[in-house]
Design an enzyme around this catalytic site. Structure first.
Site, PDB file in Angstrom:
ATOM      1  N   HIS A 175       3.975   3.131  12.871  1.00 38.14           N
ATOM      2  CA  HIS A 175       2.570   3.122  13.316  1.00 38.14           C
ATOM      3  C   HIS A 175       2.466   2.462  14.698  1.00 38.14           C
ATOM      4  O   HIS A 175       1.771   2.957  15.581  1.00 38.14           O
ATOM      5  CB  HIS A 175       1.703   2.289  12.369  1.00 38.14           C
ATOM      6  CG  HIS A 175       1.497   2.840  10.993  1.00 38.14           C
ATOM      7  ND1 HIS A 175       1.759   2.113   9.863  1.00 38.14           N
ATOM      8  CD2 HIS A 175       1.023   4.037  10.554  1.00 38.14           C
ATOM      9  CE1 HIS A 175       1.454   2.827   8.789  1.00 38.14           C
ATOM     10  NE2 HIS A 175       1.022   4.010   9.172  1.00 38.14           N
ATOM     11  N   LYS A 218      -9.402   3.455  -4.300  1.00 41.09           N
ATOM     12  CA  LYS A 218      -8.042   2.930  -4.410  1.00 41.09           C
ATOM     13  C   LYS A 218      -7.950   1.579  -3.692  1.00 41.09           C
ATOM     14  O   LYS A 218      -8.118   1.516  -2.466  1.00 41.09           O
ATOM     15  CB  LYS A 218      -7.083   3.944  -3.757  1.00 41.09           C
ATOM     16  CG  LYS A 218      -5.622   3.663  -4.025  1.00 41.09           C
ATOM     17  CD  LYS A 218      -4.761   4.773  -3.434  1.00 41.09           C
ATOM     18  CE  LYS A 218      -3.531   4.198  -2.787  1.00 41.09           C
ATOM     19  NZ  LYS A 218      -3.003   5.004  -1.708  1.00 41.09           N
ATOM     20  N   ARG A 252       5.476  13.153  11.179  1.00 44.55           N
ATOM     21  CA  ARG A 252       6.864  12.798  10.877  1.00 44.55           C
ATOM     22  C   ARG A 252       7.699  13.995  10.477  1.00 44.55           C
ATOM     23  O   ARG A 252       8.894  14.042  10.726  1.00 44.55           O
ATOM     24  CB  ARG A 252       6.911  11.769   9.745  1.00 44.55           C
ATOM     25  CG  ARG A 252       6.495  10.395  10.150  1.00 44.55           C
ATOM     26  CD  ARG A 252       6.213   9.525   8.957  1.00 44.55           C
ATOM     27  NE  ARG A 252       5.030   9.985   8.246  1.00 44.55           N
ATOM     28  CZ  ARG A 252       4.451   9.338   7.258  1.00 44.55           C
ATOM     29  NH1 ARG A 252       4.959   8.214   6.824  1.00 44.55           N
ATOM     30  NH2 ARG A 252       3.370   9.825   6.685  1.00 44.55           N
ATOM     31  N   SER A 299       4.789   3.466   4.503  1.00 44.58           N
ATOM     32  CA  SER A 299       4.458   2.190   3.861  1.00 44.58           C
ATOM     33  C   SER A 299       5.033   2.158   2.447  1.00 44.58           C
ATOM     34  O   SER A 299       5.523   1.118   1.999  1.00 44.58           O
ATOM     35  CB  SER A 299       2.941   1.993   3.837  1.00 44.58           C
ATOM     36  OG  SER A 299       2.441   1.993   5.158  1.00 44.58           O
TER      37      SER A 299
HETATM   38  P1  ADP Z   1      -3.104   7.826   5.832  1.00 42.71           P
HETATM   39  O1  ADP Z   1      -3.468   7.250   4.504  1.00 42.71           O
HETATM   40  O2  ADP Z   1      -4.274   8.272   6.657  1.00 42.71           O
HETATM   41  O3  ADP Z   1      -1.975   8.831   5.826  1.00 42.71           O
HETATM   42  P2  ADP Z   1      -1.196   6.028   7.019  1.00 42.71           P
HETATM   43  O4  ADP Z   1      -1.433   4.583   7.374  1.00 42.71           O
HETATM   44  O5  ADP Z   1      -0.157   6.314   6.015  1.00 42.71           O
HETATM   45  O6  ADP Z   1      -2.606   6.534   6.597  1.00 42.71           O
HETATM   46  O7  ADP Z   1      -0.853   6.875   8.320  1.00 42.71           O
HETATM   47  C1  ADP Z   1      -1.730   6.966   9.416  1.00 42.71           C
HETATM   48  C2  ADP Z   1      -1.188   7.968  10.415  1.00 42.71           C
HETATM   49  O8  ADP Z   1       0.058   7.518  10.926  1.00 42.71           O
HETATM   50  C3  ADP Z   1      -0.883   9.370   9.846  1.00 42.71           C
HETATM   51  O9  ADP Z   1      -1.171  10.314  10.858  1.00 42.71           O
HETATM   52  C4  ADP Z   1       0.595   9.320   9.568  1.00 42.71           C
HETATM   53  O10 ADP Z   1       1.165  10.619   9.594  1.00 42.71           O
HETATM   54  C5  ADP Z   1       1.060   8.489  10.735  1.00 42.71           C
HETATM   55  N1  ADP Z   1       2.312   7.780  10.461  1.00 42.71           N
HETATM   56  C6  ADP Z   1       2.628   7.059   9.370  1.00 42.71           C
HETATM   57  N2  ADP Z   1       3.881   6.552   9.458  1.00 42.71           N
HETATM   58  C7  ADP Z   1       4.374   6.991  10.649  1.00 42.71           C
HETATM   59  C8  ADP Z   1       5.642   6.854  11.326  1.00 42.71           C
HETATM   60  N3  ADP Z   1       6.648   6.178  10.770  1.00 42.71           N
HETATM   61  N4  ADP Z   1       5.804   7.447  12.527  1.00 42.71           N
HETATM   62  C9  ADP Z   1       4.789   8.163  13.065  1.00 42.71           C
HETATM   63  N5  ADP Z   1       3.582   8.349  12.478  1.00 42.71           N
HETATM   64  C10 ADP Z   1       3.370   7.781  11.292  1.00 42.71           C
END
Ligand code: ADP
Length: 159
Positions: A16, A40, A89, A127
């Site tokens: 992120h 959730k 990803r 995560s």
């Molecule tokens: P959500 O519940 O909206 O998917 P996340 O916090 O999991 O929330 O992810 C937010 C955004 O960041 C999404 O667009 C996800 O694809 C992207 N993202 C998550 N992990 C990574 C990573 N390791 N590298 C690049 N983008 C990521």
């Protein structure tokens, strides 16, 4: 342009943070939006998530963190932001994100989604994967900060 990077960030990973740094270089102003999910409960509270995000971004002056509920497009509209930022990803993300982007554009005319492709070193980082590594006693500091890892150890030990 003003961008909004929405997500749950529960907790924030270096994947992120990589997207945030790259997006902050493209946008004049970047708002990180932590989506409130009434269905959730997250592992970390909103205050804890904000703390972890801010810790990783202290040097970026054009980035702020906010919590939002409701539709992301309404939040973006309220802020006067023109662009949603998302990370990609893999093919799974692409399928999901494409549907989301098309839907968001139909909800608010003119709102665009800007996709940044994950850096190879973080392309499989999520995560939930980090939680598994820490739950089983592994070292996840290649993918999250030491503070996030310590927070995860504490939460997962009590769960
Ligand atoms: P959500 O519940 O909206 O998917 P996340 O916090 O999991 O929330 O992810 C937010 C955004 O960041 C999404 O667009 C996800 O694809 C992207 N993202 C998550 N992990 C990574 C990573 N390791 N590298 C690049 N983008 C990521």
């Amino acid at each position: 342009m003003h961008g909004v990077y929405p997500g749950s960030f529960d907790p924030i990973t270096k994947g992120h943070l990589d997207i945030i740094r790259r997006a902050a270089g493209l946008c004049q102003q970047l708002t990180i939006g932590i989506g409130r999910n009434s269905r959730k409960a997250g592992l970390f509270s909103e205050a804890e998530r904000i703390g972890f995000i801010e810790e990783g971004l202290a040097d970026l002056e054009n980035v702020e963190v906010r919590v939002f509920s409701g539709l992301i497009v309404d939040f973006a509209h309220e802020l006067g932001a023109e662009v949603l930022v998302r990370g990609l990803r893999n093919g799974g993300d692409f399928e999901f994100e494409m549907a989301l982007a098309v839907t968001n554009r139909s909800l608010v005319h003119g709102i665009e989604t800007l996709f940044l492709v994950a850096s190879p070193e973080y392309a499989f980082v999520s995560s939930s994967l980090i939680k598994e590594i820490v739950r089983h006693g592994g070292d996840a500091t290649r993918y999250v900060s030491a503070a996030v890892q310590a927070g995860l150890r504490q939460k997962l030990a009590n769960s």
